[in-house]
Design a protein around this motif. Structure first.
Motif, PDB file in Angstrom:
ATOM      1  N   VAL A 136       0.878  -1.170   0.000  1.00  0.00           N
ATOM      2  CA  VAL A 136       0.000   0.000   0.000  1.00  0.00           C
ATOM      3  C   VAL A 136       0.914   1.217   0.000  1.00  0.00           C
ATOM      4  O   VAL A 136       1.678   1.440   0.926  1.00  0.00           O
ATOM      5  CB  VAL A 136      -0.917   0.040   1.245  1.00  0.00           C
ATOM      6  CG1 VAL A 136      -1.709   1.333   1.278  1.00  0.00           C
ATOM      7  CG2 VAL A 136      -1.837  -1.164   1.273  1.00  0.00           C
ATOM      8  N   GLY A 137       0.905   1.987  -1.060  1.00  0.00           N
ATOM      9  CA  GLY A 137       1.667   3.235  -1.113  1.00  0.00           C
ATOM     10  C   GLY A 137       3.132   3.054  -1.467  1.00  0.00           C
ATOM     11  O   GLY A 137       3.508   2.162  -2.221  1.00  0.00           O
ATOM     12  N   LYS A 138       3.944   3.950  -0.895  1.00  0.00           N
ATOM     13  CA  LYS A 138       5.381   3.938  -1.169  1.00  0.00           C
ATOM     14  C   LYS A 138       6.149   4.355   0.074  1.00  0.00           C
ATOM     15  O   LYS A 138       5.587   4.924   1.005  1.00  0.00           O
ATOM     16  CB  LYS A 138       5.717   4.879  -2.314  1.00  0.00           C
ATOM     17  CG  LYS A 138       5.486   6.344  -1.993  1.00  0.00           C
ATOM     18  CD  LYS A 138       5.858   7.226  -3.158  1.00  0.00           C
ATOM     19  CE  LYS A 138       5.366   8.637  -3.010  1.00  0.00           C
ATOM     20  NZ  LYS A 138       3.922   8.787  -2.967  1.00  0.00           N
ATOM     21  N   ARG A 139       7.433   4.053   0.055  1.00  0.00           N
ATOM     22  CA  ARG A 139       8.332   4.410   1.146  1.00  0.00           C
ATOM     23  C   ARG A 139       9.558   5.057   0.523  1.00  0.00           C
ATOM     24  O   ARG A 139      10.163   4.501  -0.400  1.00  0.00           O
ATOM     25  CB  ARG A 139       8.717   3.160   1.933  1.00  0.00           C
ATOM     26  CG  ARG A 139       9.515   3.431   3.176  1.00  0.00           C
ATOM     27  CD  ARG A 139       9.711   2.152   3.996  1.00  0.00           C
ATOM     28  NE  ARG A 139       8.472   1.439   4.270  1.00  0.00           N
ATOM     29  CZ  ARG A 139       7.647   1.679   5.287  1.00  0.00           C
ATOM     30  NH1 ARG A 139       7.925   2.640   6.127  1.00  0.00           N
ATOM     31  NH2 ARG A 139       6.563   0.971   5.458  1.00  0.00           N
ATOM     32  N   ILE A 140       9.918   6.243   1.026  1.00  0.00           N
ATOM     33  CA  ILE A 140      11.097   6.953   0.539  1.00  0.00           C
ATOM     34  C   ILE A 140      12.042   7.136   1.716  1.00  0.00           C
ATOM     35  O   ILE A 140      11.621   7.583   2.790  1.00  0.00           O
ATOM     36  CB  ILE A 140      10.715   8.315  -0.076  1.00  0.00           C
ATOM     37  CG1 ILE A 140       9.762   8.096  -1.249  1.00  0.00           C
ATOM     38  CG2 ILE A 140      11.967   9.081  -0.513  1.00  0.00           C
ATOM     39  CD1 ILE A 140       9.187   9.356  -1.825  1.00  0.00           C
ATOM     40  N   LYS A 141      13.307   6.764   1.522  1.00  0.00           N
ATOM     41  CA  LYS A 141      14.312   6.893   2.574  1.00  0.00           C
ATOM     42  C   LYS A 141      15.465   7.728   2.059  1.00  0.00           C
ATOM     43  O   LYS A 141      16.015   7.450   0.992  1.00  0.00           O
ATOM     44  CB  LYS A 141      14.815   5.519   3.016  1.00  0.00           C
ATOM     45  CG  LYS A 141      15.901   5.619   4.080  1.00  0.00           C
ATOM     46  CD  LYS A 141      16.257   4.323   4.774  1.00  0.00           C
ATOM     47  CE  LYS A 141      16.554   3.176   3.893  1.00  0.00           C
ATOM     48  NZ  LYS A 141      17.042   1.990   4.628  1.00  0.00           N
ATOM     49  N   ALA A 142      15.839   8.741   2.832  1.00  0.00           N
ATOM     50  CA  ALA A 142      16.973   9.598   2.507  1.00  0.00           C
ATOM     51  C   ALA A 142      17.949   9.551   3.674  1.00  0.00           C
ATOM     52  O   ALA A 142      17.534   9.622   4.836  1.00  0.00           O
ATOM     53  CB  ALA A 142      16.502  11.028   2.271  1.00  0.00           C
TER      54      ALA A 142
END
Length: 158
Positions: A136-142
């Motif tokens: 479900v959705g997205k994950r962004i990691k910086a």
């Protein structure tokens, strides 16, 4: 042989990476401030409790990245978003999950464009950026380096 008995008296220490998480769902403007406050408090604790150095430049860069990522999640995805901050391998990892499955794309440079530069900024100041679709959705990691000499050029004042 009693394997459990062999380990009596031995202590296994597992050092956990400091981390904090919060969900945001409400007024976009208020949430950005709350997300920044969470990041500031987390980095202050990382320095005071865990003894890791956090310079003014690193603090500012993390707050900028948190602002951009949470703003984008609240602006372009319906429902809540989840922010996680974690210290791992000499960096502060800022991870944001939201419900929209579309991964963002950096746009071509356009000095006349007002706004929509968030991903460009994040990519310029972070040592790495990862984006993944989730069920479900997205994950962004910086990841932002804790070391000032490893900050991106865009993070340094001129």
């Amino acid at each position: 042989m009693d394997r459990a008995g062999q380990d009596r008296g031995q202590q296994f220490l597992v050092e956990r990476c400091p981390s904090v998480s919060a969900a945001f769902e409400g007024s976009e403007g208020e949430e950005i401030g709350l997300a920044r406050d969470l990041a500031r408090g987390f980095l202050t604790e990382v320095q005071a409790v865990h003894g890791l150095p956090v310079s003014v430049d690193v603090m500012g860069t993390v707050l900028l990245v948190v602002s951009e990522m949470v703003t984008n999640a609240r602006k372009y995805a319906p429902g809540p978003c989840l922010l996680t901050l974690e210290v791992n391998e000499g960096a502060v990892e800022v991870t944001v999950w939201d419900s929209a499955p579309t991964l963002p794309m950096a746009r071509a440079g356009d000095p006349g464009r007002v706004g929509q530069h968030g991903l460009e900024i994040i990519m310029a100041v972070c040592r790495s950026v990862e984006m993944h679709r989730e069920p479900v959705g997205k994950r962004i990691k910086a990841a932002i380096s804790l070391s000032d000499d490893q900050l991106g050029d865009a993070a340094r004042p001129l």
